[in-house]
Design a protein around this motif. Structure first.
Motif, PDB file in Angstrom:
ATOM      1  N   GLU A   1       0.824  -1.203   0.000  1.00  0.00           N
ATOM      2  CA  GLU A   1       0.000   0.000   0.000  1.00  0.00           C
ATOM      3  C   GLU A   1       0.864   1.261   0.000  1.00  0.00           C
ATOM      4  OE1 GLU A   1      -2.818   2.690  -0.241  1.00  0.00           O
ATOM      5  OE2 GLU A   1      -3.149   0.531  -0.486  1.00  0.00           O
ATOM      6  N   LYS A   2       1.928   1.262   0.801  1.00  0.00           N
ATOM      7  CA  LYS A   2       2.815   2.422   0.840  1.00  0.00           C
ATOM      8  C   LYS A   2       3.544   2.580  -0.488  1.00  0.00           C
ATOM      9  CE  LYS A   2       6.478   4.606   3.569  1.00  0.00           C
ATOM     10  NZ  LYS A   2       7.385   4.470   4.744  1.00  0.00           N
ATOM     11  N   MET A   3       3.943   1.466  -1.092  1.00  0.00           N
ATOM     12  CA  MET A   3       4.623   1.534  -2.385  1.00  0.00           C
ATOM     13  C   MET A   3       3.680   2.058  -3.455  1.00  0.00           C
ATOM     14  SD  MET A   3       7.380   1.169  -4.138  1.00  0.00           S
ATOM     15  CE  MET A   3       8.460   0.216  -3.049  1.00  0.00           C
ATOM     16  N   ARG A   4       2.423   1.611  -3.439  1.00  0.00           N
ATOM     17  CA  ARG A   4       1.455   2.120  -4.411  1.00  0.00           C
ATOM     18  C   ARG A   4       1.274   3.627  -4.255  1.00  0.00           C
ATOM     19  NH1 ARG A   4      -4.918   0.551  -4.724  1.00  0.00           N
ATOM     20  NH2 ARG A   4      -4.843   1.316  -2.581  1.00  0.00           N
ATOM     21  N   ALA A   5       1.146   4.069  -3.016  1.00  0.00           N
ATOM     22  CA  ALA A   5       0.950   5.493  -2.774  1.00  0.00           C
ATOM     23  C   ALA A   5       2.168   6.303  -3.234  1.00  0.00           C
ATOM     24  CB  ALA A   5       0.678   5.730  -1.293  1.00  0.00           C
ATOM     25  N   THR A   6       3.364   5.764  -3.011  1.00  0.00           N
ATOM     26  CA  THR A   6       4.586   6.465  -3.414  1.00  0.00           C
ATOM     27  C   THR A   6       4.701   6.535  -4.925  1.00  0.00           C
ATOM     28  OG1 THR A   6       5.665   5.660  -1.395  1.00  0.00           O
ATOM     29  CG2 THR A   6       7.083   6.541  -3.127  1.00  0.00           C
ATOM     30  N   LEU A   7       4.380   5.452  -5.609  1.00  0.00           N
ATOM     31  CA  LEU A   7       4.402   5.451  -7.072  1.00  0.00           C
ATOM     32  C   LEU A   7       3.381   6.449  -7.620  1.00  0.00           C
ATOM     33  CD1 LEU A   7       4.711   1.610  -7.699  1.00  0.00           C
ATOM     34  CD2 LEU A   7       6.337   3.327  -8.516  1.00  0.00           C
ATOM     35  N   THR A   8       2.195   6.441  -7.045  1.00  0.00           N
ATOM     36  CA  THR A   8       1.160   7.381  -7.490  1.00  0.00           C
ATOM     37  C   THR A   8       1.613   8.820  -7.288  1.00  0.00           C
ATOM     38  OG1 THR A   8      -0.560   5.765  -6.937  1.00  0.00           O
ATOM     39  CG2 THR A   8      -1.249   8.057  -7.212  1.00  0.00           C
ATOM     40  N   GLU A   9       2.251   9.078  -6.143  1.00  0.00           N
ATOM     41  CA  GLU A   9       2.761  10.420  -5.875  1.00  0.00           C
ATOM     42  C   GLU A   9       3.813  10.822  -6.910  1.00  0.00           C
ATOM     43  OE1 GLU A   9       5.244  12.907  -2.436  1.00  0.00           O
ATOM     44  OE2 GLU A   9       4.826  10.761  -2.186  1.00  0.00           O
ATOM     45  N   ALA A  10       4.698   9.886  -7.253  1.00  0.00           N
ATOM     46  CA  ALA A  10       5.760  10.192  -8.208  1.00  0.00           C
ATOM     47  C   ALA A  10       5.189  10.554  -9.576  1.00  0.00           C
ATOM     48  CB  ALA A  10       6.710   9.008  -8.331  1.00  0.00           C
ATOM     49  N   PHE A  11       4.124   9.875  -9.986  1.00  0.00           N
ATOM     50  CA  PHE A  11       3.548  10.135 -11.305  1.00  0.00           C
ATOM     51  C   PHE A  11       2.663  11.380 -11.329  1.00  0.00           C
ATOM     52  CE2 PHE A  11       4.344   5.495 -11.921  1.00  0.00           C
ATOM     53  CZ  PHE A  11       5.166   5.622 -13.013  1.00  0.00           C
ATOM     54  N   THR A  12       2.203  11.818 -10.175  1.00  0.00           N
ATOM     55  CA  THR A  12       1.270  12.945 -10.145  1.00  0.00           C
ATOM     56  C   THR A  12       1.832  14.182  -9.453  1.00  0.00           C
ATOM     57  OG1 THR A  12       0.283  12.079  -8.094  1.00  0.00           O
ATOM     58  CG2 THR A  12      -0.712  11.392 -10.187  1.00  0.00           C
ATOM     59  N   SER A  13       3.027  14.091  -8.883  1.00  0.00           N
ATOM     60  CA  SER A  13       3.605  15.207  -8.140  1.00  0.00           C
ATOM     61  C   SER A  13       3.822  16.418  -9.046  1.00  0.00           C
ATOM     62  CB  SER A  13       4.942  14.783  -7.524  1.00  0.00           C
ATOM     63  OG  SER A  13       5.640  15.900  -7.012  1.00  0.00           O
ATOM     64  N   PRO A  14       3.607  17.625  -8.535  1.00  0.00           N
ATOM     65  CA  PRO A  14       3.887  18.832  -9.332  1.00  0.00           C
ATOM     66  C   PRO A  14       5.375  19.091  -9.514  1.00  0.00           C
ATOM     67  CG  PRO A  14       3.218  19.428  -7.104  1.00  0.00           C
ATOM     68  CD  PRO A  14       3.009  17.949  -7.227  1.00  0.00           C
ATOM     69  N   PHE A  15       6.225  18.346  -8.800  1.00  0.00           N
ATOM     70  CA  PHE A  15       7.674  18.536  -8.921  1.00  0.00           C
ATOM     71  C   PHE A  15       8.128  18.174 -10.330  1.00  0.00           C
ATOM     72  CE2 PHE A  15      12.019  16.858  -8.750  1.00  0.00           C
ATOM     73  CZ  PHE A  15      12.691  17.937  -8.184  1.00  0.00           C
ATOM     74  N   ASP A  16       8.834  19.086 -10.959  1.00  0.00           N
ATOM     75  CA  ASP A  16       9.318  18.890 -12.327  1.00  0.00           C
ATOM     76  C   ASP A  16      10.801  18.534 -12.276  1.00  0.00           C
ATOM     77  OD1 ASP A  16       9.718  18.812 -15.018  1.00  0.00           O
ATOM     78  OD2 ASP A  16       9.548  20.972 -15.345  1.00  0.00           O
ATOM     79  N   GLY A  17      11.102  17.282 -12.477  1.00  0.00           N
ATOM     80  CA  GLY A  17      12.483  16.806 -12.424  1.00  0.00           C
ATOM     81  C   GLY A  17      12.503  15.309 -12.172  1.00  0.00           C
ATOM     82  N   LEU A  18      13.685  14.773 -11.998  1.00  0.00           N
ATOM     83  CA  LEU A  18      13.833  13.336 -11.775  1.00  0.00           C
ATOM     84  C   LEU A  18      13.333  12.965 -10.389  1.00  0.00           C
ATOM     85  CD1 LEU A  18      14.873  10.593 -12.809  1.00  0.00           C
ATOM     86  CD2 LEU A  18      17.091  11.158 -11.801  1.00  0.00           C
ATOM     87  N   LYS A  19      12.461  11.968 -10.340  1.00  0.00           N
ATOM     88  CA  LYS A  19      11.926  11.451  -9.076  1.00  0.00           C
ATOM     89  C   LYS A  19      12.395  10.011  -8.927  1.00  0.00           C
ATOM     90  CE  LYS A  19       8.510  13.155 -11.052  1.00  0.00           C
ATOM     91  NZ  LYS A  19       9.141  14.365 -11.614  1.00  0.00           N
ATOM     92  N   VAL A  20      13.036   9.700  -7.817  1.00  0.00           N
ATOM     93  CA  VAL A  20      13.650   8.386  -7.620  1.00  0.00           C
ATOM     94  C   VAL A  20      13.006   7.699  -6.416  1.00  0.00           C
ATOM     95  CG1 VAL A  20      15.778   7.098  -7.252  1.00  0.00           C
ATOM     96  CG2 VAL A  20      15.829   9.240  -8.544  1.00  0.00           C
TER      97      VAL A  20
END
Length: 717
Positions: A572-591
């Motif tokens: 569940e935490k991994m899903r939430a983190t992946l979702t955040e990475a794909f939808t985050s307003p941060f413009d740049g590399l997300k690791v």
């Protein structure tokens, strides 16, 4: 905790008068020491992994000899080690898996081959080619041709293979060219024996240091204008010297036969299969006595024109048995025969397949055509019947099946920490939509198989982030690149992360941090947890999280601003983190660093530890998971989301229900993924967690007896 090679290490100490027994690649390892090798390096990869593994674990003994051993970060760094042999009389050997490893090392090899070497330089490559290969179907021969390296392809016999190691160093020194010793899978694993010799401490070594460096010599640099002189040296001095050494030392073998008006020229590595094929045709016996003369090329480059021409002279026809394509050897032989006006009819790929592995049956099919055309009286009709019978047996076996056998693709190990991440990624895509996924080489490549089927490309080890660079600007959604910690250190840090940061790319990178280069045998890497940190004092047996922060530190040092580390089993935490990475307003590399220790290594450590506790009579608790048959509704979404081999189906015990129910079979390691998936995907609550207690305490036995009595009392009569 790599696989132990204690027995193999002891065999390295054998000396004159002893007989070595073992595998081909271990015989090569022993031969290196007998040849006075001064330094050894390489990058692990089948089928030559054992060479480097044994050398690394045998460092205390090699220190006695003064031999330096280095586990390199990739094949390019291994090839660059051979630069020590450019100026100095040092015999060096490096090893890797080809053809992919040779591709990585190509730049260093070109710059090594131009100035040439003084000390013997030997490259031991695993020619992972054919039916059992795990890489692209290409050949090392092309690199030997383009860069002018001697290419040895020894007959799969331990005595011949070890002799060719010694001659490989000498051939390199005589010609000033690096030499490649290619070993096919069957050669690496062929078993046999040879008479050992004493190991030779190198004259210049870690125990006999050089006082001064070599003098400056611009001719030893791969840099214009001297590179033009190097090119002339290759054709005028080095290749002729190599050919003369091959002739003088009879490195290629000639086996006579009574049908001396025909002949076969064969690569050394294919010799065993060829003899077996000739035996099926009645043209050889099981011990190699052949009726057709054979020229066995233990050195496939350079060829010796006089040797080939003399073998072909006076023959009506010659068959070239060359595995793989293009037919480099056949084309070269055709050219040199034409120049010498040798009129023997030349056959090769016209009778044998252009690609694919030359198995006994494949060779026998081509040899049958060759014998029927030139040796009609000697052709054995039994061979034709044998080939036809093989085809009939396959067709009969297929017809006997009610339906084709189900596909059994490879998959993750039971309890693999990478499986839950793909489950989480599957759930995340249900929410945000499908994304482009650049896959990579490693255990995580199993995610390309069902039930996940994720990955649009695999472009090289650690190359995933670089491979999505042309896709990212063209997609509405962010792209995802996946690599392991082995791939990260091998190539991904520079070719992927550095490039993405430099160009300001808006992408997502998922790094599997399992602590080892697992797919090649769980060798240790820079981010492997320290030995004393592999047990949690508070809960022995559980892996520590964040035991090694080198990957995170490297990423922060390069300037990665969006960085998350998540334990892989927390779906569940991994899903939430992946979702955040794909939808985050941060413009740049997300690791996202997905951390979870390789389950194989975990079990290798846990099982002996638990066995020792049981032997002492101490209390041991093991976690097992199961499925409540009365609750399971037969939807099987849990299986489609997990793919774990221990989560499977069985007949429904309820006679009123048709659909089979899910069940957890023996082999479950208690990773908890099935329960985590059920929670994250809000599946049916049919999974349960049970603790199996061995050597329980007295109060646990008492409570268990009381609980059983209460349960019996509550059950209807």
């Amino acid at each position: 905790m790599e696989v132990s090679f204690g027995k193999e290490i002891e065999s390295l100490r054998l000396g004159a008068g002893d007989t070595f027994h073992g595998e081909g690649i271990l015989a090569i390892t022993k031969a290196l020491l007998q040849s006075g090798v001064a330094y050894v390096g390489g990058y692990q990869g089948a089928p030559v992994s054992h060479l480097l593994d044994v050398m690394v674990q045998a460092r205390p003994y090699l220190d006695e000899l003064g031999v330096h051993v280095e586990a390199c970060s990739n094949e390019a760094s291994a090839a660059a080690m051979l630069g020590a042999s450019i100026h100095y009389p040092l015999r060096g050997a490096v090893t890797w898996k080809s053809i992919v490893g040779t591709n990585v090392a190509a730049d260093a090899l070109s710059n090594l081959c131009s100035p040439g070497v003084t000390g013997g330089a030997l490259i031991v490559v695993g020619e992972d080619y054919g039916e059992g290969a795990s890489v692209i179907q290409e050949r090392t021969h092309a690199f030997a041709l383009k860069s002018s390296m001697c290419l040895l392809d020894p007959r799969p016999d331990l005595a011949v293979m070890t002799r060719m190691v010694e001659h490989g160093f000498r051939l390199s020194e005589a010609s000033n060219m690096p030499a490649i010793l290619e070993l096919r899978i069957r050669a690496c694993h062929v078993r046999g024996s040879f008479e050992a010799r004493d190991n030779v401490p190198p004259p210049v070594s870690t125990r006999a240091l050089m006082e001064n460096p070599a003098g400056f010599d611009y001719m030893r640099l791969a840099h214009p204008p001297v590179t033009f002189r190097h090119e002339k040296l290759k054709g005028e001095q080095r290749l002729p010297a190599a050919r003369q050494y091959i002739l003088d030392n009879q490195l290629n073998e000639l086996f006579p036969g009574r049908h001396d008006d025909v002949g076969i020229i064969v690569q050394g590595g294919v010799y065993n299969a060829l003899v077996r094929s000739l035996q099926q045709l009645g043209l050889a016996d099981a011990f190699g006595a052949t009726e057709i003369p054979l020229l066995v090329l233990n050195v496939t480059y350079p060829l010796v024109p006089e040797q080939v021409a003399d073998f072909c002279a006076g023959k009506r026809a010659v068959l070239v048995v060359e595995e793989g394509q293009p037919e480099f050897i056949e084309q070269e032989i055709a050219t040199l025969l034409r120049r010498r006006d040798v009129q023997a009819r030349l056959h090769g790929k016209d009778l044998l397949p252009s690609g694919g592995e030359y198995t006994v049956e494949v060779l026998a099919t081509g040899l049958t055509q060759f014998a029927a055309r030139y040796l009609p009286d000697a052709a054995d009709e039994e061979a034709s019947r044998w080939l036809a019978a093989n085809l009939e047996r396959r067709q009969a076996a297929a017809a006997a099946l009610a339906k084709p056998l189900p596909v059994r693709p490879p998959g993750f190990c039971v309890g693999c920490p990478e499986r839950p991440v793909f489950s989480a990624l599957k759930l995340a895509q249900q929410q945000i939509g499908n994304v482009h996924i650049a896959a990579d080489i490693g255990c995580h490549a199993f995610g390309t198989f069902e039930p996940f089927s994720m990955g649009h490309s695999i472009l090289g080890y650690g190359m995933s982030l670089a491979s999505r660079a042309g896709v990212s600007p063209m997609m509405q959604r962010r792209t995802l690149a996946i690599m392991g910690d082995g791939g990260f250190w091998h190539n991904g840090l520079l070719t992927g992360v550095q490039s993405a940061l430099f160009n300001g790319d808006d992408a997502v990178l998922l790094i599997f941090k399992n602590g080892y280069t697992s797919a090649t045998g769980t060798q240790e890497i820079l981010s492997t947890p320290a030995e004393d940190a592999k047990f949690n004092a508070a809960d022995k047996g559980k892996s520590l999280v964040h035991t090694n922060q080198t990957i995170e530190s490297a990423l922060k040092g390069l300037g990665v601003q969006w960085l998350r580390t998540v334990h892989t089993y927390e779906v569940e935490k991994m899903r939430a983190t992946l979702t955040e990475a794909f939808t985050s307003p941060f413009d740049g590399l997300k690791v996202i660093v997905a951390e979870g220790e390789c389950q194989l290594e975990r079990q290798r450590r846990l099982k002996p530890w638990l066995a020792s506790l049981l032997q002492k009579g101490e209390r041991v608790v093991r976690v097992k998971y199961g499925v409540d048959e009365d609750v399971c509704n037969g939807d099987h979404a849990c299986i489609r989301l997990s793919g774990c081999p221990t989560l499977t189906l069985k007949d429904n015990p309820d006679p009123l229900k048709v659909d089979p129910v899910a069940t957890v079979i023996d082999g479950c390691v208690g990773c908890g993924l099935c329960g985590a998936n059920a929670h994250a995907a809000t599946l049916c609550p049919s999974f349960y967690r049970a603790e199996v207690v061995q050597n329980p305490k007295w109060h646990e036995r008492l409570f268990h007896s009381f609980r059983r009595a209460v349960v019996r009392a509550l059950q209807p009569a």
